[in-house]
Design a protein around this motif. Structure first.
Motif, mmCIF file in Angstrom:
data_model
loop_
_atom_site.group_PDB
_atom_site.id
_atom_site.type_symbol
_atom_site.label_atom_id
_atom_site.label_comp_id
_atom_site.label_asym_id
_atom_site.label_seq_id
_atom_site.Cartn_x
_atom_site.Cartn_y
_atom_site.Cartn_z
ATOM 1 N N TYR A 174 0.858 -1.186 0.000
ATOM 2 C CA TYR A 174 0.000 0.000 0.000
ATOM 3 C C TYR A 174 0.891 1.232 0.000
ATOM 4 O O TYR A 174 1.889 1.287 0.732
ATOM 5 C CB TYR A 174 -0.885 -0.032 1.251
ATOM 6 N N VAL A 199 -4.306 5.432 7.877
ATOM 7 C CA VAL A 199 -4.553 3.987 7.851
ATOM 8 C C VAL A 199 -5.314 3.518 9.085
ATOM 9 O O VAL A 199 -5.750 2.358 9.126
ATOM 10 C CB VAL A 199 -3.226 3.207 7.709
ATOM 11 N N PHE A 306 -4.256 -4.463 2.063
ATOM 12 C CA PHE A 306 -4.099 -3.722 3.304
ATOM 13 C C PHE A 306 -5.241 -4.006 4.272
ATOM 14 O O PHE A 306 -5.033 -4.052 5.491
ATOM 15 C CB PHE A 306 -4.015 -2.221 3.023
ATOM 16 N N ARG A 310 -5.086 -4.731 8.339
ATOM 17 C CA ARG A 310 -5.568 -3.692 9.251
ATOM 18 C C ARG A 310 -5.847 -4.237 10.661
ATOM 19 O O ARG A 310 -5.492 -3.575 11.655
ATOM 20 C CB ARG A 310 -6.818 -3.029 8.682
#
Length: 517
Positions: A174, A199, A306, A310
């Motif tokens: 990412y 993020v 991503f 997370r």
């Protein structure tokens, strides 16, 4: 031809144009290898012989002794190489001799040797084994790499060099980038704060090269982190590690990301009105790049990958206050100096010590825990950022300095126009008006009052009359009980002045018909 067609070696030589002795050697070598193959019982030897039979014969030079590279010349070359090594140990690596320098030194000493012979000998002596690389397998949320990249953009009509902070998680690839004016500690910290906020979490390990904002000094083979990096690590809870020197492959994801983001974004557009516009544009480019399918991930996009990592991120605390703080003494010009640029503070603070918080795009000044000034940060050197309001007390005592002051030149255009149209050679009165605007009226209210007075006659534009009209416009404002005591007193005095001026200028308006007239 020899075996299948039964031609003689002489005839084959005549047909092919190859010397008869060479043809004889080829045939003799072929027959020898066939006999060895038939007698060989080792499969590996058989494989070597088969390749020798089916491939074209090679000319073997053998290990002929060097005719000109004598022992004396070898010792002289080795002496130069030893000198180079000693210079490297003393830190003079930029002053070592290259191969061409050593060759020229030998020729100057009348040694008969070719450059190619010198190169072969030196390469044999200094040859190093090629480095092998280990492919890593990354866990979700574990590693994120950071690096800077330089870009040149035209912002507000001026070509400038900007620093692009780029983050790339190793697992998802990412990409996130943000532009700053410099590679300073506050920019470094703000980049991290913005990325973690973007993020929604914190990666467990951050990877850096040997950049100055991350590495304070080298202690032997160890690297000591800067205070700025330690503050981030303590606040967000991530670990960090540094790459070896000249080992960009150890953070290859972000090395590639810097090149990709820079090319995909600024190869197509490099002109912007403001730095904020440029940052919004590069953010859009990153979103587009993160939405592209990745061949190495079975078509999954970086954004999708991503999302898988997370849940593995560390919890996100409130956004870090990315500011460098310094204490600065206010000079005789009522300014503090930050990175060779001057910023004004209220003139009553001359000689005082103020706390300055330096952000990537602004600075804030505090005195006794109160914010006394805030400025957009200057990006050049020896520049001045002055607020006219900070000098009103001094200008009231020295009105003659008003017209030529740098503070007036940097004032908003509406203020300068107001002075030039109505207050030229009445500087003291204009300073009083500015003080009134500081505490009791907005610029819009003052402009409205000036327009009303100009309708009567431009000569009626005075500070006292402006105060009266501003007070009249506020008669319909919230009850006096909601105002401060000072504001109430100003309002009462203004009403008295208003009634006096109404009598003086006969501006009483009691009915709509009179207003129309």
């Amino acid at each position: 031809m020899y075996y299948r067609e039964g031609k003689s070696q002489r005839e084959i030589a005549r047909l092919t144009g190859v010397d008869r002795k060479t043809i004889g050697k080829y045939i003799e070598q072929y027959e020898k290898q066939r006999r060895e193959l038939e007698q060989s019982g080792n499969p590996e030897d058989a494989g070597v012989l088969i390749r020798a039979i089916v491939e074209a014969p090679k000319y073997t030079v053998g290990h002929r002794p060097a005719r000109k590279l004598t022992e004396e010349i070898e010792k002289e070359i080795q002496r130069h190489l030893d000198e180079n090594e000693e210079k490297r140990r003393r830190g003079q690596h930029k002053q070592v001799k290259k191969m061409i320098d050593i060759y020229e030194a030998l020729v100057a000493e009348n040694m008969d040797i070719s450059y190619s012979s010198v190169k072969r000998f030196i390469r044999l002596k200094v040859e190093k084994p090629q480095e092998a690389f280990i492919k890593e397998r990354y866990l979700p949320g574990n590693v994120c790499e950071f690096d800077w990249g330089e870009v040149k953009l035209t912002v507000n009509g001026k070509l400038q060099t900007f620093q692009m902070a780029v983050f790339t998680p190793a697992y998802s690839n990412y990409r996130y980038a943000y532009l700053f004016t410099k590679q300073t500690t506050e920019c470094f910290q703000e980049a991290h704060a913005l990325f973690f906020q973007e993020v929604g979490g914190v990666f467990q390990t951050m990877v850096y090269d040997n950049m100055k904002v991350a590495v304070k000094r080298f202690v032997g083979t160890e690297k000591q982190p800067t205070d700025g990096l330690l503050q981030l690590s303590i606040y967000y809870g991530f670990r960090f590690r540094f790459c070896n020197i000249h080992s960009g492959n150890e953070k290859g994801h972000v090395e590639r990301s810097v090149e990709v983001v820079r090319r995909k974004a600024f190869a197509f557009r490099d002109t912007f009105d403001t730095l904020g516009d440029a940052n919004r544009y590069v953010h859009e480019v990153c979103i587009r790049l993160n939405g592209k399918p990745q061949d190495t991930r079975d078509g999954c996009t970086a954004a999708e990958c991503f999302e898988q990592e997370r849940p593995s991120l560390l919890a996100l605390p409130p956004m870090f206050d990315a500011a460098r703080t310094v204490h600065a003494r206010v000079d005789k010009y009522a300014t503090v100096v930050v990175d060779q640029n001057h910023y004004s503070v209220p003139d009553h603070l001359v000689g005082k010590l103020v706390l300055v918080k330096i952000y990537s795009n602004r600075i804030q000044c505090f005195y006794q825990d109160y914010k006394v000034a805030e400025h957009i940060r200057l990006t050049g050197n020896h520049e001045w950022r002055l607020e006219l309001d900070h000098y009103l007390n001094t200008l009231k005592k020295k009105p003659g300095a008003f017209a030529g002051s740098a503070a007036l030149q940097q004032a908003p255009q509406k203020i300068k126009t107001m002075y030039e149209k109505h207050y030229t050679r009445r500087e003291k009165e204009f300073v009083e008006l500015l003080q009134f605007m500081q505490t009791s009226a907005s610029l819009a209210e003052v402009e409205h009052a000036i327009d009303e007075l100009c309708h009567i006659h431009p000569s009626h534009v005075t500070t006292d009359k402006i105060k009266v009209l501003c007070a009249r416009s506020r008669e319909t404002a919230p009850p006096a009980a909601t105002l401060s005591q000072t504001a109430q007193e100003i309002a009462e005095r203004a009403k008295a002045h208003l009634r006096a001026y109404d009598d003086l200028f006969q501006t009483h308006i009691s009915a709509p018909e009179e207003a129309i007239a």
